[in-house]
Design an enzyme around this catalytic site. Structure first.
Site, PDB file in Angstrom:
ATOM      1  N   ARG A   1      24.315  13.842   1.092  1.00  0.00           N
ATOM      2  CA  ARG A   1      23.109  13.658   1.913  1.00  0.00           C
ATOM      3  C   ARG A   1      22.073  12.903   1.087  1.00  0.00           C
ATOM      4  O   ARG A   1      21.476  13.446   0.167  1.00  0.00           O
ATOM      5  CB  ARG A   1      22.568  14.993   2.408  1.00  0.00           C
ATOM      6  CG  ARG A   1      21.466  14.804   3.447  1.00  0.00           C
ATOM      7  CD  ARG A   1      21.267  16.034   4.310  1.00  0.00           C
ATOM      8  NE  ARG A   1      20.727  17.118   3.528  1.00  0.00           N
ATOM      9  CZ  ARG A   1      21.166  18.373   3.557  1.00  0.00           C
ATOM     10  NH1 ARG A   1      22.177  18.717   4.334  1.00  0.00           N
ATOM     11  NH2 ARG A   1      20.599  19.291   2.813  1.00  0.00           N
TER      12      ARG A   1
ATOM     13  N   ARG B   1      29.733  10.556   4.662  1.00  0.00           N
ATOM     14  CA  ARG B   1      30.696  11.628   4.912  1.00  0.00           C
ATOM     15  C   ARG B   1      32.097  11.112   4.650  1.00  0.00           C
ATOM     16  O   ARG B   1      32.490  10.073   5.166  1.00  0.00           O
ATOM     17  CB  ARG B   1      30.590  12.110   6.360  1.00  0.00           C
ATOM     18  CG  ARG B   1      29.314  12.880   6.582  1.00  0.00           C
ATOM     19  CD  ARG B   1      29.185  13.383   8.004  1.00  0.00           C
ATOM     20  NE  ARG B   1      28.104  14.333   8.056  1.00  0.00           N
ATOM     21  CZ  ARG B   1      28.248  15.663   8.035  1.00  0.00           C
ATOM     22  NH1 ARG B   1      29.463  16.200   8.010  1.00  0.00           N
ATOM     23  NH2 ARG B   1      27.194  16.434   8.059  1.00  0.00           N
TER      24      ARG B   1
ATOM     25  N   LYS C   1       0.813  -1.222   0.000  1.00  0.00           N
ATOM     26  CA  LYS C   1       0.000   0.000   0.000  1.00  0.00           C
ATOM     27  C   LYS C   1       0.845   1.271   0.000  1.00  0.00           C
ATOM     28  O   LYS C   1       0.568   2.223  -0.710  1.00  0.00           O
ATOM     29  CB  LYS C   1      -0.936  -0.010   1.208  1.00  0.00           C
ATOM     30  CG  LYS C   1      -2.089  -0.998   1.021  1.00  0.00           C
ATOM     31  CD  LYS C   1      -3.216  -0.732   1.987  1.00  0.00           C
ATOM     32  CE  LYS C   1      -3.038  -1.551   3.227  1.00  0.00           C
ATOM     33  NZ  LYS C   1      -4.190  -1.612   4.100  1.00  0.00           N
TER      34      LYS C   1
ATOM     35  N   TYR D   1      17.728   0.851  -0.657  1.00  0.00           N
ATOM     36  CA  TYR D   1      18.677   1.959  -0.636  1.00  0.00           C
ATOM     37  C   TYR D   1      19.419   2.103  -1.962  1.00  0.00           C
ATOM     38  O   TYR D   1      19.830   3.187  -2.344  1.00  0.00           O
ATOM     39  CB  TYR D   1      19.640   1.842   0.566  1.00  0.00           C
ATOM     40  CG  TYR D   1      19.096   2.675   1.695  1.00  0.00           C
ATOM     41  CD1 TYR D   1      17.861   2.363   2.257  1.00  0.00           C
ATOM     42  CD2 TYR D   1      19.739   3.841   2.127  1.00  0.00           C
ATOM     43  CE1 TYR D   1      17.289   3.157   3.226  1.00  0.00           C
ATOM     44  CE2 TYR D   1      19.173   4.638   3.097  1.00  0.00           C
ATOM     45  CZ  TYR D   1      17.958   4.308   3.639  1.00  0.00           C
ATOM     46  OH  TYR D   1      17.391   5.114   4.575  1.00  0.00           O
ATOM     47  N   LEU D   2      19.552   0.986  -2.683  1.00  0.00           N
ATOM     48  CA  LEU D   2      20.233   1.062  -3.976  1.00  0.00           C
ATOM     49  C   LEU D   2      19.400   1.799  -5.015  1.00  0.00           C
ATOM     50  O   LEU D   2      19.904   2.236  -6.041  1.00  0.00           O
ATOM     51  CB  LEU D   2      20.565  -0.341  -4.482  1.00  0.00           C
ATOM     52  CG  LEU D   2      21.593  -1.093  -3.646  1.00  0.00           C
ATOM     53  CD1 LEU D   2      21.888  -2.437  -4.263  1.00  0.00           C
ATOM     54  CD2 LEU D   2      22.883  -0.297  -3.514  1.00  0.00           C
TER      55      LEU D   2
ATOM     56  N   HIS E   1      21.515  -2.076   3.949  1.00  0.00           N
ATOM     57  CA  HIS E   1      21.538  -0.724   3.372  1.00  0.00           C
ATOM     58  C   HIS E   1      22.921  -0.057   3.496  1.00  0.00           C
ATOM     59  O   HIS E   1      23.470   0.440   2.522  1.00  0.00           O
ATOM     60  CB  HIS E   1      20.500   0.173   4.046  1.00  0.00           C
ATOM     61  CG  HIS E   1      19.097  -0.370   4.000  1.00  0.00           C
ATOM     62  ND1 HIS E   1      18.649  -1.174   2.984  1.00  0.00           N
ATOM     63  CD2 HIS E   1      18.038  -0.217   4.839  1.00  0.00           C
ATOM     64  CE1 HIS E   1      17.379  -1.493   3.207  1.00  0.00           C
ATOM     65  NE2 HIS E   1      16.981  -0.929   4.326  1.00  0.00           N
TER      66      HIS E   1
HETATM   67  C1  BG6 Z   1      13.734  -0.524   6.042  1.00  0.00           C
HETATM   68  C2  BG6 Z   1      13.837  -0.872   7.489  1.00  0.00           C
HETATM   69  O1  BG6 Z   1      14.487  -1.425   5.281  1.00  0.00           O
HETATM   70  O2  BG6 Z   1      14.219   0.779   5.832  1.00  0.00           O
HETATM   71  C3  BG6 Z   1      13.120   0.144   8.343  1.00  0.00           C
HETATM   72  O3  BG6 Z   1      13.281  -2.161   7.719  1.00  0.00           O
HETATM   73  C4  BG6 Z   1      13.558   1.550   8.005  1.00  0.00           C
HETATM   74  O4  BG6 Z   1      13.361  -0.106   9.721  1.00  0.00           O
HETATM   75  C5  BG6 Z   1      13.508   1.786   6.509  1.00  0.00           C
HETATM   76  O5  BG6 Z   1      12.706   2.454   8.670  1.00  0.00           O
HETATM   77  C6  BG6 Z   1      14.110   3.126   6.137  1.00  0.00           C
HETATM   78  O6  BG6 Z   1      13.892   3.375   4.785  1.00  0.00           O
HETATM   79  P1  BG6 Z   1      13.768   4.870   4.258  1.00  0.00           P
HETATM   80  O7  BG6 Z   1      13.684   4.711   2.789  1.00  0.00           O
HETATM   81  O8  BG6 Z   1      12.543   5.434   4.878  1.00  0.00           O
HETATM   82  O9  BG6 Z   1      15.005   5.562   4.725  1.00  0.00           O
END
Ligand code: BG6
Length: 489
Positions: free
Chosen positions: A376, A347, A19, A180-181, A241
């Site tokens: 950042r 950093r 969602k 994150y990638l 991440h």
């Molecule tokens: C997830 C984690 O992978 O990433 C969460 O399980 C975290 O704990 C989240 O809050 C953070 O992702 P973003 O994209 O909001 O920084």
């Protein structure tokens, strides 16, 4: 040739991830014209729902970044017409046979390509993968499966999951997401490094003093205690991440930008890292704190968390890479929940200028005078470089100023959410930003002994107040390597 079609099935369609992220990302891709001409979206879950109800549910989630744009309502209508629902059990081949029939109706005589997004807990990944492979995979096109962490809890359970998946899928059908990638500034890391002469030659122990990868959130694990307590921050953020960022940052130059070339370099650098030991980390857990008349709960105040839980909600770690480029350079990672701010950044602290002519202008704190590059990642994306500069005037006084690339000021276009990038890549078969199984193994190998030791010895985390800067231990850890965290100003 024959036309093709892509069917995207979101398994676990009524869950939070679906969602909040997946449907909005699919809509954004549609809005921007990135989805193929022929596509269908199916939601699959156990609850009974009609297509109309699914559309209502999805439409409530589409309050994404697009919703203020021109023509949004009409686009949304069009998009929703291509969304359908199928209710079924996750382990019932018969139910996936029914799904297969429905998909075939939509595909008609076109080439069928199928993408499954497993937005479900990992303990049922295998059930679903088995059913989709036996009953609902494409007969004349590709079938791909997106999975997202947790991939096990340690090296062994992760390897077992991989073995399980590979009973039904080839490695190149498995798209392991680390979202994150998919973040713009993480993707940009390679561009910054490899296409700028002012950075590329400096990217080594010769010029870089330390690298810091910092993740902080200003909220706790409220509502997710159940999941979080069996994983903890090291597995939730650091092993994936942050480590992925380190790998991209530190890898050798890949032969090309092809997925396999990049992933080969990432695996290589991951394997050159020193396995983490207990002295390389500091762990913390947040406790309740009252600020401005508001009482913020401690981690163990969550009803789904045992009172005596030692699960870390904060961790700092020092990582070393045993290769010619990075020998002796500390890579410090820090990740925490319920801290004072929400931010993710990289950093890079550079070394001192040898024989600096302006030494005396810096007083005793020479470390303060070194260049620092800050990337950042979020929020308010930016890249800035701290340099020494003369304060204008007749005296000779220096300060540290920023050369600043502030995304909001420089680029008018909004930054897509990570899931848009990743979903699009999965549809297009671009594997560059997905984790290959040997990368995953290497990442677990680094952290597994440490995680076991922390748990076996029941090492107590250092408590820190909700909304603070985290445990002091993180400063001692950094100081051991002559590092000062750069996020303190
Ligand atoms: C997830 C984690 O992978 O990433 C969460 O399980 C975290 O704990 C989240 O809050 C953070 O992702 P973003 O994209 O909001 O920084």
């Amino acid at each position: 040739g024959r036309e093709s079609t892509v069917s995207i099935t979101v398994v676990g369609a009524s869950g939070d991830l679906a969602k909040k992220k997946i449907f909005p990302a699919l809509f954004a891709l549609y809005y921007e014209g990135f989805l193929p001409k022929h596509f269908t979206i199916f939601g699959y879950a156990r609850s009974k729902m009609t297509d109309v109800e699914l559309r209502e549910m999805v439409s409530r989630t589409l309050n994404c970044r697009i919703d203020q744009r021109e023509n949004c309502d009409a686009k949304m209508e069009e998009f929703l017409k291509r969304c359908f629902y199928h209710s079924g059990q996750y382990d019932s081949e018969a139910h996936f046979v029914e799904l297969d029939k429905k998909l075939k109706q939509h595909e008609g005589s076109r080439i069928s390509n199928r993408l499954y997004y497993l937005s479900i807990p990992p303990n049922i990944f295998l059930d679903v993968v088995k059913c989709t492979s036996l009953a609902a995979s494409s007969e004349n096109g590709w079938t791909r499966v997106i999975v997202e962490k947790p991939f096990g809890r340690d090296a062994e359970s992760s390897a077992a999951l991989t073995r399980g998946l590979k009973q039904y899928l080839h490695e190149d059908q498995i798209f392991r997401i680390d979202h994150y990638l998919g973040k713009e500034l993480v993707e940009n890391l390679s561009v910054l490094r490899f296409s700028n002469l002012v950075f590329e030659p400096l990217w080594s122990r010769q010029y870089i003093r330390n690298v810091q990868i910092i993740f902080s959130e200003d909220f706790g694990t409220e509502g997710r205690g159940g999941y979080f307590d069996s994983y903890g921050i090291i597995r939730d953020i650091m092993q994936n991440h942050l480590l992925q960022i380190v790998a991209l940052f530190a890898m050798e130059t890949p032969t090309s930008l092809e997925a396999e070339d990049i992933r080969n370099e990432k695996v290589k650098v991951l394997r050159s890292m020193k396995t983490l030991e207990i002295d390389d980390v500091v762990i913390g857990q947040y406790k309740s704190h009252t600020r401005g008349g508001v009482a913020y709960p401690g981690y163990t105040d969550d009803k789904t968390v045992p009172n005596d839980s030692l699960t870390p909600t904060f961790a700092a770690a020092a990582l070393f890479i045993n290769n010619a480029r990075w020998d002796g350079v500390p890579f410090l990672m820090k990740a925490g929940k319920a801290l004072h701010t929400k931010r993710a950044e990289i950093r890079v602290q550079f070394r001192h200028v040898p024989g600096n002519l302006y030494k005396k202008c810096f007083g005793t704190d020479l470390d303060r005078a070194t260049n620092e590059l800050v990337i950042r990642v979020q929020p308010d994306e930016a890249i800035y470089l701290k340099i020494n500069n003369k304060i204008p005037g007749l005296g000779m006084r220096l300060d540290r100023s920023n050369l600043n690339l502030h995304y909001a000021a420089r680029y008018s276009k909004e930054i897509p959410c990570a899931y848009e990038r990743l979903l699009l890549d999965a549809i297009e078969g671009e594997r560059r930003l997905f984790i290959r199984s040997d990368e995953l193994d290497a990442a677990w190998a680094l952290f597994t002994p440490l995680l076991k030791e922390l748990e076996e010895k029941r090492i107590a985390p250092e408590l820190y107040p909700y909304g603070s800067r985290g445990p002091v231990g993180a400063h001692y850890l950094a100081a051991k390597y002559n590092v000062r965290w750069g996020d303190l100003g």
